[in-house]
Structures are given as structure tokens and as C-alpha cells.
Design an enzyme around this catalytic site. Sequence first.
Site, PDB file in Angstrom:
ATOM      1  CG  ASP A  43      26.678  43.616  50.754  1.00 46.12           C
ATOM      2  OD1 ASP A  43      27.529  44.585  50.353  1.00 46.12           O
ATOM      3  OD2 ASP A  43      26.363  42.849  49.812  1.00 46.12           O
TER       4      ASP A  43
ATOM      5  CD  GLU B  91      23.725  45.472  45.080  1.00 45.31           C
ATOM      6  OE1 GLU B  91      24.177  45.625  43.843  1.00 45.31           O
ATOM      7  OE2 GLU B  91      24.324  45.681  46.017  1.00 45.31           O
TER       8      GLU B  91
ATOM      9  CD  GLU C 142      31.048  42.277  52.632  1.00 41.81           C
ATOM     10  OE1 GLU C 142      31.928  42.867  52.439  1.00 41.81           O
ATOM     11  OE2 GLU C 142      31.335  41.014  53.000  1.00 41.81           O
TER      12      GLU C 142
ATOM     13  CG  HIS D 207      37.541  44.279  48.196  1.00 42.20           C
ATOM     14  ND1 HIS D 207      36.974  44.087  46.967  1.00 42.20           N
ATOM     15  CD2 HIS D 207      36.582  44.280  48.857  1.00 42.20           C
ATOM     16  CE1 HIS D 207      35.634  44.152  46.989  1.00 42.20           C
ATOM     17  NE2 HIS D 207      35.411  44.316  48.091  1.00 42.20           N
TER      18      HIS D 207
ATOM     19  NE  ARG E 173      35.796  43.412  56.752  1.00 46.10           N
ATOM     20  CZ  ARG E 173      36.658  44.019  57.763  1.00 46.10           C
ATOM     21  NH1 ARG E 173      37.392  43.324  58.477  1.00 46.10           N
ATOM     22  NH2 ARG E 173      36.568  45.148  57.800  1.00 46.10           N
TER      23      ARG E 173
ATOM     24  CG  HIS F 299      40.976  47.232  48.795  1.00 49.73           C
ATOM     25  ND1 HIS F 299      40.960  47.638  50.045  1.00 49.73           N
ATOM     26  CD2 HIS F 299      39.539  47.583  48.348  1.00 49.73           C
ATOM     27  CE1 HIS F 299      39.991  47.931  50.505  1.00 49.73           C
ATOM     28  NE2 HIS F 299      38.885  48.011  49.435  1.00 49.73           N
TER      29      HIS F 299
END
Length: 382
Positions: A104, A126, A140, A221, A223, A253
Site C-alpha cells: 500500500d 498482500e 496507505e 514511523h 505519518r 526511523h
Amino acid sequence: MTISDPARPARILVVFGTRPEAIKLFPVIHALKADPRFECVVCVSAQHRQMLDQVLEIAGIVPDHDLDVMQPDQSLDALTARLLTGLGQVMDAARPDRVMVQGDTATAMAGGLAAYYRKLPVDHVEAGLRSYNIFHPWPEEVNRKIIGSLASLHFAPTTTAEAALLKENVEPARVHVTGNTVIDALHWVTGEIERRPQLATGLAELETRFAGKRVVGVTSHRRENFGEGMEQIATAIRRIAERPDTAVIFPVHLNPNVRKVMNARLSGLDNVALIEPLDYPHFARLLSLCEIMLTDSGGVQEEAPALGKPVLVMRETTERPEGVAAGTAKLVGTDAARIVSEISILLDDTESYEAMARAHNPFGDGEAARRIVELLGHEIGI
């Protein structure tokens, strides 16, 4: 669909750009390259440069095309534009029969869209993960829905993912439950570490430093957690580290939105090790030595249970509800008090810990890549 010239191998362009994509696709690339029916062409966007290259090196994969798209503080729309045009140019040059993407990411979405613009079949590894909230995870959730709307073959990791696709009226013959390739990758790297122990000795100093302590591994990590969410996560880690019996190992990260918060709040704490991102063998080693994983990642929700490690997910929703249903993972959000409370339960209540640690991992048996390649051959008719 059959290829135009059955006398030659089917050319499959595999597109990816981030570390998680590389981990989940290298077993498929290995399987494609070992099968004479296929010619596997690899294109990376380098959406993650350093972390991507680590996986490529360990897996022995040399890309045929490398777009190296990342720029400092690049916006999502600028990144998407660079990906779409760059991947389109690669497709025009490589002339693949099919394009394969995973998951994604922006790279996967742009790869799928560029292939669609050229009327090339798109195979989605996936497929079918859904949180049903377009802002969690962001972006995503929308990326994978876009791919799902144009994919030719949907390789769903679980029956839950399959059901989500069927609910969206995807033709049932297009959906195949394969298991998740991340389990294939974990089995492979575990075997490599057994053969070459030097691949994962870099944590030895921390293992000595934290000997006798109960290790909590952390990754973060997302967003949607930037800002207040990261501040709350840092607060929770500080409180966890106050326990004399507990230590935290946190590969931080590279994104500055993560680093500036964690470095400011957690540097110098005796029971916290802020370390550079780990290559794949060392990350597998971290999963082995920790007791609990605290994460906002998707892949960790699948990997840690394969080694019997409970996962606390610092998100409000997950596109992997199978883990929650099975008891291998628990959603805890980003509220510091909630995170500390849930970790304390696992550290202090043996029964609660064992219930999660012994729960069945629903994400696969390590044979997903083989299934994907066989299904691809059947689809093409070779």
C-alpha cells in the site's frame, strides 16, 4: 491471459521502493528467478534508500532499474508525480507482460496506475487489507484501495483479506489466499542467520548491557502519528524505562518527524537504546530477543507472532484484524497512559502474556511465494 509469444518466458516487472516491500517481495523474486517460465525484471523507486539497500544486499537482489526518487521534505503529491512518470518510463522501456506490486505504498499505487494506463495486468501481493478509515493509516488505506480497483490478480494473505475484496465485488476467480510472504522472508533470514551467524552480531553489546532485563522492542514511523502521537509514544517509553527490570531497544526511523521527538525526549536514558535502523537480519534478531513489540508498523504485526512475541499496536485501527482476533496483537492507540498500562499487564501478569505469546499466528506458513508463482503461471497459461 496468455503472453503474446509463448516461446519466451513471461516478463514480470516487480516494482517496489520501501524496506517492507523489499522484505515481502524478495521471496517472490527468488521464486520467479528460479522458474524458467518467467523473466523477472526488478524496478526500485528507492522510496526508502538506505533501508531498502540493506534488504537488497542481504537478499542478493540487484535492481534492473533504480529511480532514486526521494528528495528532502518531499510532499506526497510531488513524490507521486515523480513515481508515476518514472515508473511509466521504465514500463515503456522494459515492455513487461505483467506488473507486480506489493501492499500500500505510494510506489505500489503509482506502479499499479502506470501499468493500468498501459493496459498491463497488475498483480497485487498482500491484497485486501482494509481499515475502513481513509485517514488511518494515511495515505496507505487509499493507496491499497486504488490498487484493488484495477488489479488483475489479488493475492490475499488471509481469508479476512479475501472477504474484504469479495465485499467490494472483486470477481472471486481473481482472488487467491496465499498467506503472507513476510513469513516466507522471516523463515529465510532465520535460516541465513543459522548458516552465517555474523549477519546478526551487531546487537551483542546491547544484549550484554541489558542482560537480565526484559526487553521491549519499539518501531514507530506512521505519518498519522507525527506530532502529538509521537510525543505521547515518547512519554510512554520514558515511563516504561523507569522500571528497573525493563529495557527498551528502539531502532529510530530516519524520518525527521520521528527522530527529532525521540532524540529530544529519550536520549541519555539508561534503560533506552536509541539505535540506527536495523538491517533485516538484525531486526529478526531483535524480534528474537525482545519479550514484547510496541509498534505502529503493519509488518511487525505479522512477523512478531511468528516468533511468539505479543504485539501492542500504537494505532486506532488496523488493516490486520486477524491478529487482534487471534490474540497475537492488541490495539492500544497512542495515549501514553494506555500504552504503559497495557505493557505493564504483559510484564506483570504471566497468564496474560502467555495467552498472547501462544496464540496462533494467522498470517501464513512460509509457502506464500511458491503459491503466488504457481497461480501466476496458471493465469498466464504456461
